[in-house]
Design a protein around this motif. Structure first.
Motif, PDB file in Angstrom:
ATOM      1  N   ALA A  48       0.780  -1.348   0.037  1.00 50.14           N
ATOM      2  CA  ALA A  48      -0.073  -0.021   0.107  1.00 50.14           C
ATOM      3  C   ALA A  48       0.832   1.335   0.041  1.00 50.14           C
ATOM      4  O   ALA A  48       0.474   2.154  -0.253  1.00 50.14           O
ATOM      5  N   TYR A  49       2.162   1.104   0.332  1.00 51.43           N
ATOM      6  CA  TYR A  49       2.999   2.423   0.600  1.00 51.43           C
ATOM      7  C   TYR A  49       3.317   2.801  -0.946  1.00 51.43           C
ATOM      8  O   TYR A  49       3.418   4.081  -1.125  1.00 51.43           O
ATOM      9  N   ASP A  50       3.267   2.015  -1.701  1.00 49.29           N
ATOM     10  CA  ASP A  50       3.717   2.362  -3.257  1.00 49.29           C
ATOM     11  C   ASP A  50       2.425   3.219  -3.937  1.00 49.29           C
ATOM     12  O   ASP A  50       2.645   3.944  -4.641  1.00 49.29           O
ATOM     13  N   LYS A  51       1.170   3.423  -3.235  1.00 53.38           N
ATOM     14  CA  LYS A  51       0.113   4.146  -3.758  1.00 53.38           C
ATOM     15  C   LYS A  51      -0.154   5.356  -3.168  1.00 53.38           C
ATOM     16  O   LYS A  51      -1.011   5.924  -3.134  1.00 53.38           O
ATOM     17  N   ILE A  52       0.790   5.445  -2.030  1.00 52.04           N
ATOM     18  CA  ILE A  52       0.391   6.583  -1.124  1.00 52.04           C
ATOM     19  C   ILE A  52       0.772   7.955  -1.793  1.00 52.04           C
ATOM     20  O   ILE A  52      -0.064   8.912  -1.782  1.00 52.04           O
ATOM     21  N   ARG A  53       1.836   8.057  -2.385  1.00 52.46           N
ATOM     22  CA  ARG A  53       2.363   9.377  -3.019  1.00 52.46           C
ATOM     23  C   ARG A  53       1.116   9.632  -4.045  1.00 52.46           C
ATOM     24  O   ARG A  53       0.909  11.109  -4.168  1.00 52.46           O
ATOM     25  N   ASP A  54       0.546   8.694  -4.765  1.00 55.46           N
ATOM     26  CA  ASP A  54      -0.173   8.999  -5.767  1.00 55.46           C
ATOM     27  C   ASP A  54      -1.799   9.609  -5.212  1.00 55.46           C
ATOM     28  O   ASP A  54      -2.366  10.647  -5.602  1.00 55.46           O
ATOM     29  N   THR A  55      -1.903   8.897  -4.128  1.00 52.16           N
ATOM     30  CA  THR A  55      -3.131   9.456  -3.579  1.00 52.16           C
ATOM     31  C   THR A  55      -2.914  10.814  -2.722  1.00 52.16           C
ATOM     32  O   THR A  55      -3.909  11.567  -2.843  1.00 52.16           O
ATOM     33  N   VAL A  56      -1.965  11.114  -2.164  1.00 44.57           N
ATOM     34  CA  VAL A  56      -1.588  12.482  -1.433  1.00 44.57           C
ATOM     35  C   VAL A  56      -1.408  13.344  -2.588  1.00 44.57           C
ATOM     36  O   VAL A  56      -1.968  14.508  -2.323  1.00 44.57           O
ATOM     37  N   SER A  57      -0.802  12.947  -3.836  1.00 44.48           N
ATOM     38  CA  SER A  57      -0.892  13.907  -4.966  1.00 44.48           C
ATOM     39  C   SER A  57      -2.266  14.271  -5.340  1.00 44.48           C
ATOM     40  O   SER A  57      -2.595  15.533  -5.814  1.00 44.48           O
ATOM     41  N   ALA A  58      -3.019  13.260  -5.525  1.00 45.62           N
ATOM     42  CA  ALA A  58      -4.529  13.430  -5.911  1.00 45.62           C
ATOM     43  C   ALA A  58      -5.257  14.386  -4.769  1.00 45.62           C
ATOM     44  O   ALA A  58      -6.054  15.288  -5.319  1.00 45.62           O
ATOM     45  N   ALA A  59      -4.918  14.404  -3.374  1.00 48.42           N
ATOM     46  CA  ALA A  59      -5.805  15.086  -2.597  1.00 48.42           C
ATOM     47  C   ALA A  59      -5.163  16.627  -2.779  1.00 48.42           C
ATOM     48  O   ALA A  59      -5.889  17.614  -2.566  1.00 48.42           O
ATOM     49  N   LEU A  60      -3.651  16.800  -2.959  1.00 43.66           N
ATOM     50  CA  LEU A  60      -3.192  18.067  -3.084  1.00 43.66           C
ATOM     51  C   LEU A  60      -3.931  18.610  -4.346  1.00 43.66           C
ATOM     52  O   LEU A  60      -4.112  19.974  -4.423  1.00 43.66           O
ATOM     53  N   LYS A  61      -3.904  17.920  -5.471  1.00 45.04           N
ATOM     54  CA  LYS A  61      -4.631  18.513  -6.781  1.00 45.04           C
ATOM     55  C   LYS A  61      -5.950  19.133  -6.618  1.00 45.04           C
ATOM     56  O   LYS A  61      -6.507  20.008  -6.917  1.00 45.04           O
ATOM     57  N   ALA A  62      -6.728  18.207  -5.804  1.00 48.47           N
ATOM     58  CA  ALA A  62      -8.202  18.506  -5.409  1.00 48.47           C
ATOM     59  C   ALA A  62      -8.160  19.853  -4.503  1.00 48.47           C
ATOM     60  O   ALA A  62      -8.794  20.900  -4.604  1.00 48.47           O
ATOM     61  N   LEU A  63      -7.283  20.009  -3.520  1.00 52.08           N
ATOM     62  CA  LEU A  63      -7.213  21.139  -2.653  1.00 52.08           C
ATOM     63  C   LEU A  63      -6.795  22.290  -3.514  1.00 52.08           C
ATOM     64  O   LEU A  63      -7.464  23.460  -3.311  1.00 52.08           O
ATOM     65  N   HIS A  64      -5.927  22.134  -4.335  1.00 47.21           N
ATOM     66  CA  HIS A  64      -5.506  23.419  -5.292  1.00 47.21           C
ATOM     67  C   HIS A  64      -6.904  23.817  -6.141  1.00 47.21           C
ATOM     68  O   HIS A  64      -6.883  24.893  -6.262  1.00 47.21           O
TER      69      HIS A  64
END
Length: 606
Positions: free
Chosen positions: A506-522
């Protein structure tokens, strides 16, 4: 080595019990309806003398939905789809009957296809159930030496899906609420919880609010869509409810922000105005009754509290759609967000194929053990493989305890009922009451938090497979024992295969999910209108939920895998900051500072 990081409480025994006993709004009604549907399926199966009625009961529990429209559509859709599959199976039976090698090849091919669909398509909730029924039916038919009996068995396999589908179509309109009712009750819950946060916040209320915020607007928007398909409601009513959906999330997020401020600066608290709380509760009462409030007056609030001011400013237009000139500019965005049946990376991402290969390997290994031992009672090991397959190590490990505990609880319940209850049953009504009671327990757990819902399904699996053999009450303890052994064997085989070959962290998918959250926040910070900003805030909450879940799953993976998770604690800190920024971004006075912090977070992740 980074220390394990979780954004939610660990699943200790106390935490699991708290989740099991949680009386969330609507949970009891949902559990009662699922139990009624499973009991009705068993009744129809007893009347029609459908063999292995446990499989249709299990399919009913897996596919049953909360509202009547979704149930009807799901029931019709799954029967149409399975009708096409039955046509294919007629050809497969002709090729595999009395041809063991052909049966092996067909079983492997079908397993691979259904696991691939479950990973790479929108059929994910249904693909595993279809695979379970088709592969189990094909194997059962392979044991029938006479062509006519094989054809009859194939028709019975069709009933495994036809009966649950018919129950969903015929029963749901009478016992399930309208999707509009579910939507208005959800809006009422958001407002009541917001009022509770403002009046007397405590840790339990904050946790409830955070969990509800992470669900975003997806469920409410789906209820709105289903309500539109009913053609019973005015477009004006649906438009007003659509306006209220993101605003309910915004009000809850702002209320949650005020509790954070009170926790950080307890000596400098501004007491929330009672007029604001009373307005929220009055609106909640109207939503709870199935309507929606109009002509909402903005309650007076102290000017020194920006969060209270922002909550109050959202209320006058809470259900009053604001016409904008941006409709044309939004169409390309909506079109771009639409997706097809398959995931965008269905053919390019090797993880989908690897998942299908691992699932197929688990099924075939279970099948070979089942055949080599010549132990017909443990055929449930094959069924279990379709139910317990999960893509990452974190998910496999975090749910392993829930699977085994659910199977043991359901199996124990089944065996105890065989010993103490079955001998005293004198008619079908008493038998159905027993089935209803067992289904209700399983459905109650399944209707709870996603962290324990899996265990509820396992309880139902073990209970149905133990108590439903032949027709009517059973006293066969051997069958219950064998089927529970099969369930545990299937759990073990699936776990062993998925953690030994291409283990996915699951660690390999964390960066993508965090990036998606930052993109939504932007996107939230650059939104042009208040409504768009609220919608993007809800999208940020949903993306944040995925990121937090991946962090939680990664933190329970084996020590040797966590040794390389150097940034796990950093990711947890980032998600906490995103949670705070998405709430601060809804307050105009804090938006500039929040935007500056977002820029620094984006640099850290990139």
């Amino acid at each position: 080595m980074a220390k394990p990081a979780t954004n939610s409480p660990a699943l200790t025994a106390g935490r699991i019990w708290q989740l099991v006993t949680d009386r969330a709004p609507g949970r009891g009604g949902a559990a009662l309806r699922v139990a009624a549907a499973c009991t009705t399926t068993v009744l129809v199966g007893e009347i029609w003398q459908v063999p292995d009625i446990a499989v249709p009961a299990l399919v009913t529990m897996a596919l049953w939905q909360k509202d009547r429209v979704t149930n009807v559509l799901a029931g019709l859709g799954v029967n149409i789809l399975f009708g096409l599959i039955i046509l294919i199976m007629f050809g497969l039976v002709r090729l595999t009957l009395d041809h063991p090698m052909g049966l092996v090849v067909a079983t492997a091919a079908l397993s691979f296809g259904f696991f691939f669909l479950g990973s790479a398509s929108k059929l994910k909730p249904v693909a595993y159930m279809l695979g379970l029924v088709v592969v189990y039916a094909l194997i059962a038919i392979g044991n029938v030496p006479i062509g006519e009996l094989a054809t009859r068995a194939l028709l019975y396999a069709d009933l495994f899906i036809l009966v649950p589908g018919a129950v969903m179509v015929c029963l749901a309109p009478f016992i399930c609420p309208s999707p509009k009712t579910i939507l208005t009750r959800t809006l009422a819950h958001h407002l009541r919880l917001s009022a509770a946060l403002l009046r007397s916040p405590d840790d339990a209320t904050r946790d409830q609010a955070a969990t509800l915020l992470r669900s975003g607007t997806k469920g409410m928007m789906m209820s709105l869509k289903m309500a539109g398909l009913e053609k019973l409601w005015r477009k004006q009513d649906l438009a007003s409810l659509k306006q209220a959906i993101p605003r309910s999330v915004g009000v809850l997020a702002l209320a949650h922000a005020t509790t954070r401020e009170q926790a950080n600066t307890p000596e400098d608290q501004t007491h929330p105005p009672e007029a604001l709380i009373e307005t929220l509760l009055e609106m909640a009462t109207i939503f709870q009754s199935g309507g929606y409030p109009t002509d909402i007056a903005q309650p007076p609030v102290p000017n020194e509290n920006a969060a209270f001011l922002q909550i109050a400013s959202l209320l006058p237009t809470f259900t009053k759609p604001v016409e904008t000139d941006g409709n044309t500019s939004q169409k390309p965005k909506e079109k771009a967000q639409s997706s097809g049946f398959f995931a965008p990376d269905a053919l390019s991402n090797p993880d989908h194929v690897r998942f299908a290969v691992k699932g197929t390997a688990a099924v075939m290994l279970s099948y070979f053990i089942f055949k080599i031992l010549d132990w017909d009672g443990i055929h449930t090991c094959i069924i279990t493989c379709f139910i317990v397959a999960l893509p990452t190590m974190g998910e496999m490990i975090s749910k392993l305890t829930l699977r085994i505990s659910g199977a043991l609880v359901g199996g124990t319940l089944g065996i105890l009922s065989i010993i103490f209850v079955m001998p005293h049953l004198t008619n079908i009504a008493a038998f159905l009451i027993l089935i209803f009671a067992g289904s209700l327990l399983a459905a109650w757990v399944k209707s709870g938090d996603e962290r324990i819902a899996y265990s509820g399904f396992q309880i139902g699996l073990a209970f149905f497979l133990s108590d439903l053999k032949g027709y009517g009450p059973t006293s066969d303890m051997t069958t219950a024992r064998d089927r529970i052994i099969g369930i545990l064997l299937g759990n073990f085989i699936t776990y062993a295969v998925f953690t030994s070959f291409w283990p996915s962290s699951a660690y390999d998918k964390i960066r993508d999910t965090v990036s998606a959250a930052l993109k939504a926040l932007h996107a939230q910070f650059i939104a042009h209108s208040a409504q768009d900003q609220l919608q993007q805030a809800a999208a940020t909450q949903s993306a944040l939920a995925s990121a937090e879940r991946m962090i939680e799953l990664a933190s329970v993976e084996p020590v040797h895998m966590r040794a390389s998770m150097d940034e796990l604690a950093t990711y947890q800190a980032i998600t906490c900051q995103i949670s705070r920024l998405t709430e601060d971004g809804l307050i105009p006075a804090r938006r500039a500072a929040a935007s500056a912090q977002l820029t620094s977070l984006e640099k850290v992740v990139s």
